[in-house]
Write an enzyme that holds these catalytic residues in place. Structure first.
Site, mmCIF file in Angstrom:
data_model
loop_
_atom_site.group_PDB
_atom_site.id
_atom_site.type_symbol
_atom_site.label_atom_id
_atom_site.label_comp_id
_atom_site.label_asym_id
_atom_site.label_seq_id
_atom_site.Cartn_x
_atom_site.Cartn_y
_atom_site.Cartn_z
ATOM 1 C CG ASP A 113 -11.977 2.769 6.518
ATOM 2 O OD1 ASP A 113 -12.640 3.571 5.847
ATOM 3 O OD2 ASP A 113 -11.064 3.125 7.298
ATOM 4 N N GLY A 138 18.461 -6.001 -0.556
ATOM 5 C CA GLY A 138 18.594 -7.352 -1.120
ATOM 6 C C GLY A 138 17.313 -8.123 -1.257
ATOM 7 C CE LYS A 175 -5.323 -6.882 11.627
ATOM 8 N NZ LYS A 175 -4.496 -7.029 12.822
ATOM 9 C CG ASP A 197 -4.323 -5.143 3.680
ATOM 10 O OD1 ASP A 197 -5.084 -5.602 4.552
ATOM 11 O OD2 ASP A 197 -4.051 -3.937 3.603
ATOM 12 C CD GLN A 212 -0.904 2.322 5.029
ATOM 13 O OE1 GLN A 212 -1.779 3.164 4.958
ATOM 14 N NE2 GLN A 212 -1.145 1.027 4.985
ATOM 15 C CD GLN A 242 -8.614 -28.121 -13.176
ATOM 16 O OE1 GLN A 242 -9.495 -27.348 -12.865
ATOM 17 N NE2 GLN A 242 -8.880 -29.387 -13.464
ATOM 18 C CB SER A 243 -3.146 -32.140 -13.974
ATOM 19 O OG SER A 243 -3.759 -31.639 -15.113
ATOM 20 C CG ASP A 293 -1.734 1.207 1.419
ATOM 21 O OD1 ASP A 293 -1.593 2.145 0.609
ATOM 22 O OD2 ASP A 293 -2.540 1.237 2.368
ATOM 23 C CE1 TYR A 326 -3.467 -0.873 12.666
ATOM 24 C CE2 TYR A 326 -3.564 1.503 12.391
ATOM 25 C CZ TYR A 326 -4.043 0.243 12.100
ATOM 26 O OH TYR A 326 -5.095 0.101 11.232
ATOM 27 C CG HIS A 360 -6.454 3.723 4.733
ATOM 28 N ND1 HIS A 360 -5.098 3.548 4.580
ATOM 29 C CD2 HIS A 360 -6.602 4.522 5.819
ATOM 30 C CE1 HIS A 360 -4.447 4.196 5.545
ATOM 31 N NE2 HIS A 360 -5.345 4.803 6.315
HETATM 32 C C1 F6R Z 1 -7.343 -0.495 8.041
HETATM 33 C C2 F6R Z 1 -7.303 0.788 7.349
HETATM 34 C C3 F6R Z 1 -8.242 1.880 7.753
HETATM 35 C C4 F6R Z 1 -7.554 2.893 8.665
HETATM 36 C C5 F6R Z 1 -8.530 3.997 9.123
HETATM 37 C C6 F6R Z 1 -7.842 5.076 9.960
HETATM 38 O O1 F6R Z 1 -6.333 -1.339 7.604
HETATM 39 O O2 F6R Z 1 -6.494 0.991 6.471
HETATM 40 O O3 F6R Z 1 -9.402 1.359 8.333
HETATM 41 O O4 F6R Z 1 -7.008 2.257 9.774
HETATM 42 O O5 F6R Z 1 -9.106 4.626 7.985
HETATM 43 O O6 F6R Z 1 -6.774 5.562 9.237
HETATM 44 P P1 F6R Z 1 -5.846 6.761 9.755
HETATM 45 O O7 F6R Z 1 -5.400 6.368 11.144
HETATM 46 O O8 F6R Z 1 -4.755 6.789 8.743
HETATM 47 O O9 F6R Z 1 -6.703 7.994 9.755
HETATM 48 MG MG MG Z 2 -3.807 2.376 3.254
HETATM 49 MG MG MG Z 3 -4.688 -2.348 2.415
#
Ligand code: F6R
Ligand code: MG
Ligand code: MG
Length: 365
Positions: free
Chosen positions: A285, A103, A230, A232, A94, A240-241, A12, A227, A19
């Site tokens: 989201d 590497g 996620k 993702d 991000q 197959q086969s 991402d 943090y 997001h």
């Molecule tokens: C979850 C995700 C979104 C953000 C949410 C808050 O993986 O990408 O749900 O966590 O939109 O985002 P910020 O903290 O960047 O405002």
């Molecule tokens: Mg994002």
């Molecule tokens: Mg994502």
């Protein structure tokens, strides 16, 4: 016979609005950079997105963990980050946790699933890509595909699958791995992989050694120590086969499952299979979703893609996922909609704990 490698590398590097989805300018830039390598470093490539994740699908003859292929992916993400920053896209750069490539993209932020194999007479491959969830989300599906005879008829009917499959499981917290043979060790396998936030299936092999599946197991928050969102994940499955058929591989996605991720990487929610045109995050989201592109591999060329979940056969699971979303959303900030405290440690919640540290008073025994 030269071997073919499929590398699926994703990150991402910025999205819009918030997001929700990758901007077409990033997709164009990435596709162009990969196409320039056609017939050079790469045999073929395909670029897509799932939500805010830019997905690079590459074929080549250089094996897994190849420094030049990883560097190419890194350069693509860096160039796309520049574009994302110039447009003030959200979360630009991000997942690029380092300024310098060293590497291999593993441990630097992007997620990676790769496999090298000798092409069979005909080699169908399915690439799964998810947004707003974690790598362990694939565990349920891989189990159903390769170990559940109620899902995969071939486990019962096809003599070449009768011996079963071997699962390599990674403990993403303690950074160790183990393999389990199925069907004989099915119950032990399940005792681990049911805890999807920690035990993640990395590879599946047929007992004769043929590779059947490979996933990305990178956990962004563990890598970054804070943090970031996620992981993702992505996953490559051959079909197959003497391996599960294409239909057997996608059949488990007709069951709505609940995965961790969704809003702020902090909520359980339904995992919805969608066509690429619906791979955009909206409600709260999310909800977490995945796409599946099908290809035939021909001397490394990607013949396809077929958008496997863009089909009325998956309408019902989507409707059921929406019902589940309604139900679980009613719980607002309460568990189990919100993740357990242990998992919330990898989100922004510890910031609240810090803020109110001094307000707590002891209440004695
Ligand atoms: C979850 C995700 C979104 C953000 C949410 C808050 O993986 O990408 O749900 O966590 O939109 O985002 P910020 O903290 O960047 O405002
Ligand atoms: Mg994002
Ligand atoms: Mg994502």
């Amino acid at each position: 016979m030269p071997k073919t490698t499929i590398s699926v590398i994703k990150a991402d590097v910025g999205s819009f609005p918030g997001h929700s989805r990758t901007h077409p300018k990033l997709l164009e830039k990435a596709a162009k950079m990969l196409k320039e390598q056609r017939g050079k470093l790469l045999i073929d490539s395909f670029v897509t997105h799932c939500g805010d994740d830019l997905e690079l699908i590459m074929t080549h003859a250089h094996g897994v963990d190849n420094v030049n292929v990883h560097k190419l992916a890194w350069d693509v993400f860096m160039e796309c980050t520049k574009i994302a920053k110039s447009m003030k896209l959200y979360g630009a750069g991000q997942d690029m946790l380092s300024d310098a490539f060293s590497g291999n993209v593993r441990g630097l932020g992007p997620g990676v699933a790769e496999m090298e194999f000798e092409e069979r007479g005909s080699d169908p491959v399915l690439i799964f890509m998810a947004d707003k969830t974690e790598p362990g989300a694939w565990n349920f599906f891989l189990y159903k595909i390769f170990a559940d005879p109620f899902n995969t008829a071939g486990l019962v009917i096809d003599p070449s699958m009768h011996e079963g499959f071997v699962f390599e499981v990674h403990d993403v917290i303690k950074k160790r791995r183990i393999t389990f043979k199925c069907p004989e060790e099915t119950y032990t396998l399940l005792s681990y992989i049911g805890a999807c936030s920690r035990y993640v299936i990395k590879y599946v092999y047929r007992k004769d050694g043929i590779i059947a599946a490979s996933t990305s197991t990178e956990k962004l928050n563990l890598t970054a120590g804070r943090y970031v969102g996620k992981d993702d994940p992505v996953m490559i499955v051959r079909a197959q086969s003497g391996l599960p058929s294409v239909g057997e591989v996608i059949e488990p996605f007709c069951t709505p499952t609940i995965v961790a991720g969704w809003m702020r990487g902090s909520h359980h929610g339904p995992f919805m299979p969608v066509g690429v045109c619906d791979a955009n995050m909206t409600r709260f989201d999310g909800p977490p979703r995945c796409i599946c592109l099908g290809f035939q591999i021909c001397n490394g060329e990607l013949i396809g893609p077929a958008d496997m979940f863009d089909d009325v056969g998956f309408d019902r699971v989507r409707a059921r996922c929406n019902e589940l979303a309604d139900m679980i959303r009613n719980q607002g900030p309460f568990e189990p909609h919100r993740l357990s405290l242990e998992e919330m440690e990898y989100t922004t919640l510890p910031g609240i704990e810090k803020q109110f540290r001094t307000r707590w008073e002891p209440i004695g025994e």
